[in-house]
Design an enzyme around this catalytic site. Structure first.
Site, PDB file in Angstrom:
ATOM      1  N   SER A 175       0.791  -1.223   0.000  1.00 37.02           N
ATOM      2  CA  SER A 175       0.000   0.000   0.000  1.00 37.02           C
ATOM      3  C   SER A 175       0.830   1.282   0.000  1.00 37.02           C
ATOM      4  CB  SER A 175      -0.961  -0.010   1.189  1.00 37.02           C
ATOM      5  OG  SER A 175      -0.267  -0.221   2.392  1.00 37.02           O
ATOM      6  N   HIS A 203      -5.296  -3.385  -2.964  1.00 31.16           N
ATOM      7  CA  HIS A 203      -4.952  -2.434  -4.035  1.00 31.16           C
ATOM      8  C   HIS A 203      -4.847  -3.074  -5.412  1.00 31.16           C
ATOM      9  CE1 HIS A 203      -4.364   0.893  -1.280  1.00 31.16           C
ATOM     10  NE2 HIS A 203      -3.829   0.003  -0.461  1.00 31.16           N
ATOM     11  N   LYS A 235     -11.830   0.637  -2.187  1.00 30.70           N
ATOM     12  CA  LYS A 235     -10.770   1.206  -3.029  1.00 30.70           C
ATOM     13  C   LYS A 235     -11.260   1.225  -4.484  1.00 30.70           C
ATOM     14  CE  LYS A 235      -7.633   0.790   0.610  1.00 30.70           C
ATOM     15  NZ  LYS A 235      -7.091  -0.146   1.574  1.00 30.70           N
TER      16      LYS A 235
HETATM   17  C1  LIG Z   1      -6.997  -0.225   3.005  1.00 32.66           C
HETATM   18  C2  LIG Z   1      -6.339  -1.495   3.343  1.00 32.66           C
HETATM   19  C3  LIG Z   1      -6.870  -2.356   4.304  1.00 32.66           C
HETATM   20  C4  LIG Z   1      -8.033  -1.959   5.169  1.00 32.66           C
HETATM   21  O1  LIG Z   1      -9.228  -1.983   4.468  1.00 32.66           O
HETATM   22  P1  LIG Z   1     -10.430  -1.111   5.021  1.00 32.66           P
HETATM   23  O2  LIG Z   1     -11.622  -1.650   4.324  1.00 32.66           O
HETATM   24  O3  LIG Z   1     -10.119   0.302   4.665  1.00 32.66           O
HETATM   25  O4  LIG Z   1     -10.474  -1.330   6.502  1.00 32.66           O
HETATM   26  C5  LIG Z   1      -6.278  -3.578   4.496  1.00 32.66           C
HETATM   27  N1  LIG Z   1      -5.176  -3.921   3.790  1.00 32.66           N
HETATM   28  C6  LIG Z   1      -4.620  -3.106   2.899  1.00 32.66           C
HETATM   29  C7  LIG Z   1      -3.389  -3.538   2.165  1.00 32.66           C
HETATM   30  C8  LIG Z   1      -5.172  -1.860   2.659  1.00 32.66           C
HETATM   31  O5  LIG Z   1      -4.600  -1.024   1.790  1.00 32.66           O
END
Ligand SMILES: *Cc1c(COP(=O)(O)O)cnc(C)c1O
Length: 389
Positions: A175, A203, A235
């Site tokens: 991320s 992602h 996302k």
């Molecule tokens: C954003 C993210 C999460 C968390 O997801 P949410 O639905 O925002 O709680 C978990 N793992 C990764 C790699 C992320 O980028």
């Protein structure tokens, strides 16, 4: 009782203080903050679906059909037709027997790891994994072992070094760095050692691979019974929530044991309804993904010409190194004065000295907006050339 005010002041002095900004517009390429319009490179809305008319229409339709609140946890009466339909859509899309919705990706990771491992087990993680995977290992009571970033030899040594059941966890796309994990090699090791492999494709899902099925499916296909796919819906899909996909027995086990699934209210059914519409757009989204890929390519080529400190990422996450936290902040501020929003990422999210600008590109960015970004970056790096703290 600790002195909170003093600790906050210290944090401010170390340039580590964090503040929110309030958006007065929908999420998108242009956002309004404090009455001013900014060109944004901060969101994870990679395909521009968060404010898409078809997703909004489905959300409204879902609210008409199912109301707003789910009213209960999934195991009581909170599991609606909309949730069930979305789980079936997701399982079919990623080619796994079953999928299970969680309220957030954070909760999904906590739920999976603590349902499958406990005292006496090992959770083996890439050093750069998302915070939720690290916290998941801590919550599980298992021993947390971390290996150097994307170093499969180091992972193999950790696997060989101790006994007890093992679960390997890795981000699919990292991320804060935007690079991808060598999941095919990791899966070989996992299978050799009869270990679980949890791939967090937050992602990659919606963006990478055929039909946007993500990095994990692209590299591993249906995978084996040891493979657990977690992906988020907040996302690229532009809505909210997360799901875990895997074998029938895995999903049934999570329904019995995953505490972050059991002891929480189901998300609004209308959200699941909107996510079904977003998933349909992702399925038909080859053009969006091609536009995104072109944007990434264009940005990287121009940034290289301008000698900006690119990192080795080919995904929508394009970090630019800044070094110290203060320098990342100064760069972010200089960009903001030019009407461009880019987040400064500082320790402890990244290592000391590894502060950076985390730029995210979207299919919704137009070429002239990328040019504006590149111009603003050139000026800002010049302006901050001597800022070192
Ligand atoms: C954003 C993210 C999460 C968390 O997801 P949410 O639905 O925002 O709680 C978990 N793992 C990764 C790699 C992320 O980028």
């Amino acid at each position: 009782m600790q002195d909170l005010a003093a600790a906050l002041t210290a944090r401010q002095q170390q340039q580590l203080y964090r503040k929110r900004q309030t958006l007065e517009s929908p999420q998108g390429v242009m956002v309004r903050v404090d009455g001013r319009d900014y060109l944004s490179f901060c969101s994870n809305d990679y395909l521009g679906l968060a404010n898409h008319p078809q997703v909004i229409a489905a959300f409204k339709d879902g609210a008409e059909r199912f109301g707003v609140g789910s009213g209960a946890a999934h195991l009581i009466t909170g599991h609606s037709y909309a949730h069930q339909a979305l789980e079936e859509d997701l399982a079919e899309f990623v080619g796994r027997p079953r999928a299970l919705l969680f309220s957030t990706g954070y909760m999904a990771n906590l739920g999976v790891v603590s349902a499958l491992t406990g005292r006496g087990d090992r959770v083996i993680e890439d050093r750069l994994n998302h915070a939720s995977l690290l916290d998941a290992a801590r919550l599980s009571g298992a021993r947390l072992l971390r290996y150097a970033h994307n170093d499969t030899e180091a992972l193999a040594r950790k696997l060989a070094s101790a006994s007890g059941q093992a679960l390997i966890a890795s981000d699919g796309v990292f991320s804060m760095d935007g690079d991808c994990a060598p999941v095919a090699q990791i899966q070989q090791l996992a299978q050799r050692h009869a270990a679980w492999l949890l791939v967090d494709d937050a992602h990659g899902f919606g963006v990478l691979g055929a039909g946007g099925r993500g990095w994990c499916v692209d590299q591993l296909g249906a995978g084996g019974d040891n493979l657990i796919l977690m992906a988020t819906l907040g996302k690229a899909l532009g809505t909210f929530g997360a799901f875990v996909a895997g074998s029938e027995a895995l999903i049934e086990t999570l329904i019995q044991l995953a505490r972050t699934f059991i002891y929480t209210t189901a998300t609004p059914p209308a959200l699941a309804w909107a996510t079904r519409a977003a998933l349909a757009l992702v399925r038909e989204g080859d053009e969006l993904r091609e536009t995104l890929a072109r944007n990434i390519d264009y940005f990287r080529r121009q940034a290289a010409v301008l000698e900006l400190p690119l990192m080795p990422s080919h995904t929508a996450i394009q970090p630019l190194l800044a070094g110290e936290a203060g320098r990342a902040l100064a760069l972010s501020e200089a960009l903001r004065r030019r009407g461009v929003l880019v987040t400064a990422i500082r320790p402890p999210t990244v290592a000391q000295g590894g502060a950076r600008l985390r730029l995210t590109l979207s299919a919704a960015h137009r070429p002239e907006q990328l040019d504006r970004l590149l111009q603003a970056l050139t000026e800002s790096y010049r302006e901050c050339a001597h800022v070192s703290v």
